[in-house]
Design an enzyme around this catalytic site. Sequence first.
Site, short mmCIF file in Angstrom:
data_model
loop_
_atom_site.label_atom_id
_atom_site.label_comp_id
_atom_site.label_asym_id
_atom_site.label_seq_id
_atom_site.Cartn_x
_atom_site.Cartn_y
_atom_site.Cartn_z
N ASP A 1 0.83 -1.20 0.00
CA ASP A 1 0.00 0.00 0.00
C ASP A 1 0.87 1.26 0.00
O ASP A 1 2.08 1.20 0.18
CB ASP A 1 -0.99 -0.01 1.17
CG ASP A 1 -0.31 -0.03 2.53
OD1 ASP A 1 0.50 0.87 2.80
OD2 ASP A 1 -0.61 -0.94 3.33
N MET A 2 0.24 2.40 -0.20
CA MET A 2 0.96 3.65 -0.38
C MET A 2 1.81 4.02 0.84
O MET A 2 2.87 4.64 0.71
CB MET A 2 -0.03 4.78 -0.69
CG MET A 2 0.64 6.08 -1.10
SD MET A 2 -0.50 7.27 -1.83
CE MET A 2 -1.59 7.58 -0.43
#
Length: 270
Positions: A125-126
């Site tokens: 994820d970011m």
Amino acid sequence: MAWTRTYEEAEPQRVNRWLAQSGVCSRREAEALIAAGLVSIDGEPVADPGRKIAQGQTLVLADQAQARLEGQLTVILNKPVGYVSGQPEPGQTPAVRLLTRKALFGQSDDIPGPDRRLAPVGRLDMDSRGLLILSEDGVLTKAVIGPESDMEKEYLVRVRGEITERALGLLRHGLALDGRQLRPARVTLAGDQRLRFILKEGRNRQIRRMCDLVGLSVTDLYRLRIGPLKVGDLPEGRWRPITPAEREAMLRPQALPAKPPRRRPGTRRP
């Protein structure tokens, strides 16, 4: 050197299916190689994609077939925080934007342009960082994240909150997400407020959600290994192609633990 292997199974099998099971290529790729005249059995070119190979017969892939398969690019990237692995939403930056000549670590003649479809193989994820595989190799992708994959993913995670024995026990075995029980995980202390996670699955934001369930908050998540492939000394924000030896290691069947012998009827446990 051309890829050569003798078929040893008792029952004949379709060539495309056998090549896929052997980790050489996907069935669709095998059919394309057959159509191009690059597959032969006992010296005879295979013309029919439905052709079966029988016990004792030897299949050979021409050198051009090997070159075509090895031309499928797979890279590893040490992804920084702030980049998304897959398709970005408005305002987000995809990790593939980092695959530039300037960010290349080492040497490669193949610099992926905007038209190359390099898909993430196990997303980060970011807000997470570390090892990200980007590939156009369907066989490798299936080996890593396919439904039958048993490949380990290793993470170093910094958390906020009290790490208790009860929390560790639940993280290792006892949690469920989205109504489904999680597979057992190896979770150990790795320093002050740091945990080492080794998982064999990859649910959406799994580690962060697991920690939330036991009262811990993740402040940093770093993936350092997928199967035998390690981020190693690759600097953050840099990338490199994987080597043929690394690809071969990723496709090698995982060793399974030996099954305990069955007890004979009427015998007691020791």
